[in-house]
Design a protein around this motif. Structure first.
Motif, PDB file in Angstrom:
ATOM      1  N   TRP A 137       0.830  -1.202   0.000  1.00  0.00           N
ATOM      2  CA  TRP A 137       0.000   0.000   0.000  1.00  0.00           C
ATOM      3  C   TRP A 137       0.870   1.261   0.000  1.00  0.00           C
ATOM      4  O   TRP A 137       0.559   2.237  -0.686  1.00  0.00           O
ATOM      5  N   ARG A 138       1.934   1.245   0.770  1.00  0.00           N
ATOM      6  CA  ARG A 138       2.847   2.392   0.780  1.00  0.00           C
ATOM      7  C   ARG A 138       3.446   2.612  -0.603  1.00  0.00           C
ATOM      8  O   ARG A 138       3.621   3.759  -1.040  1.00  0.00           O
ATOM      9  N   GLN A 139       3.749   1.528  -1.299  1.00  0.00           N
ATOM     10  CA  GLN A 139       4.284   1.664  -2.649  1.00  0.00           C
ATOM     11  C   GLN A 139       3.238   2.257  -3.584  1.00  0.00           C
ATOM     12  O   GLN A 139       3.548   3.111  -4.426  1.00  0.00           O
ATOM     13  N   TYR A 140       1.988   1.826  -3.417  1.00  0.00           N
ATOM     14  CA  TYR A 140       0.910   2.389  -4.234  1.00  0.00           C
ATOM     15  C   TYR A 140       0.738   3.883  -3.947  1.00  0.00           C
ATOM     16  O   TYR A 140       0.568   4.690  -4.871  1.00  0.00           O
ATOM     17  N   GLU A 141       0.782   4.286  -2.685  1.00  0.00           N
ATOM     18  CA  GLU A 141       0.670   5.694  -2.343  1.00  0.00           C
ATOM     19  C   GLU A 141       1.816   6.502  -2.946  1.00  0.00           C
ATOM     20  O   GLU A 141       1.641   7.666  -3.316  1.00  0.00           O
ATOM     21  N   LYS A 142       2.970   5.861  -3.088  1.00  0.00           N
ATOM     22  CA  LYS A 142       4.144   6.556  -3.605  1.00  0.00           C
ATOM     23  C   LYS A 142       4.072   6.768  -5.111  1.00  0.00           C
ATOM     24  O   LYS A 142       4.358   7.863  -5.609  1.00  0.00           O
ATOM     25  N   ASP A 143       3.707   5.711  -5.857  1.00  0.00           N
ATOM     26  CA  ASP A 143       3.779   5.822  -7.319  1.00  0.00           C
ATOM     27  C   ASP A 143       2.428   5.718  -8.027  1.00  0.00           C
ATOM     28  O   ASP A 143       2.346   5.953  -9.236  1.00  0.00           O
ATOM     29  N   GLY A 144       1.354   5.360  -7.309  1.00  0.00           N
ATOM     30  CA  GLY A 144       0.028   5.304  -7.910  1.00  0.00           C
ATOM     31  C   GLY A 144      -0.145   4.217  -8.945  1.00  0.00           C
ATOM     32  O   GLY A 144      -1.122   4.236  -9.713  1.00  0.00           O
TER      33      GLY A 144
END
Length: 252
Positions: A137-144
């Motif tokens: 989820w943190r990766q998704y928040e970072k790069d979408g």
């Protein structure tokens, strides 16, 4: 899933040790491969006894990554003792590799390990799925990007299903049909066309965040009320299996 025969032959020719099993992991196992997805092969090999008891160690993990006709092939196998230790440390990743229905190579040792799965699964596996989904989820928040978002939901739903049933289910389309959210099929369809693309424009990111929070809470609640044991009970059996297999010298 039918893998190219020349790819399998290359793995057999290259790998330095006998293998108890090789299975397909990654997006193909999770039910959302794109047209250019990597081919992730995972498994277990057996080091020779002299390598284990002598002074020349190494070889606990064997890996190789290469381009196979324009598709990245990635092979990782662990020696028997390391693989069993990872299982006993409640690694959901290696548990999924063991029970993957996409079997490339198998053996009686593979079948014996599968028979111990009920004693391996415990409530502490929820820790793996909570931690992995948090990182995705943190990766998704970072790069979408779409890929970490799908991995977030796949991991949470696999964890919820495991806590509820004691069974390992990694296929996101099947999980989505049982647990939702209802927009997951649209995300899966988008992933088919673009391995590293963005979610469809119809995705409500605020809703996705709410669903992530809700499913995280549900996994915690399912863990707390699960009938699974607190800890794995498979250690004595796996220890005996490792000793017996080492002395026999073959995974067959």
């Amino acid at each position: 899933m039918n893998l190219p025969e020349d790819l399998l032959a290359e793995v057999r020719d290259w790998h330095p040790h006998p293998r108890a099993f090789v299975t397909v992991s990654g997006a193909h196992l999770y039910g959302f491969p794109s047209r250019d997805s990597d081919i992730d092969l995972r498994g277990l090999h057996l080091l020779p006894l002299e390598r284990v008891v002598g002074l020349e160690g190494g070889g606990e993990t064997v890996s190789r990554m290469w381009d196979h006709r324009g598709v990245e092939a990635d092979v990782v196998t662990h020696d028997l003792a390391k693989f069993c230790n990872l299982l006993l440390k409640r690694s959901g990743e290696v548990l999924e590799q063991l029970v993957s229905p996409l079997v490339v190579e198998t053996s009686p040792l593979h079948e014996e390990l599968l028979s111990h799965v009920p004693a391996l699964v415990c409530r502490q596996h929820a820790h793996h799925y909570l931690g992995f989904s948090r990182g995705q989820w943190r990766q998704y928040e970072k790069d979408g990007r779409l890929k970490p978002l799908l991995y977030t939901f796949r991991t949470l739903l696999t964890g919820i299903h495991l806590m509820r049933s004691g069974g390992v289910e990694t296929d996101l389309p099947r999980l989505a049909a049982e647990y939702g959210p209802d927009y997951l099929p649209d995300l899966i369809e988008a992933k088919i066309h673009a391995e590293h693309g963005e979610p469809p424009a119809t995705l409500d990111r605020a809703r996705a965040e709410r669903d992530y929070t809700t499913l995280t809470t549900r996994l915690e609640e399912e863990r707390d009320r699960s009938r699974l044991p607190d800890r794995t009970t498979a250690h004595p059996a796996l220890n005996a299996l490792v000793i017996r297999t080492r002395l026999a010298g073959s995974p067959a």
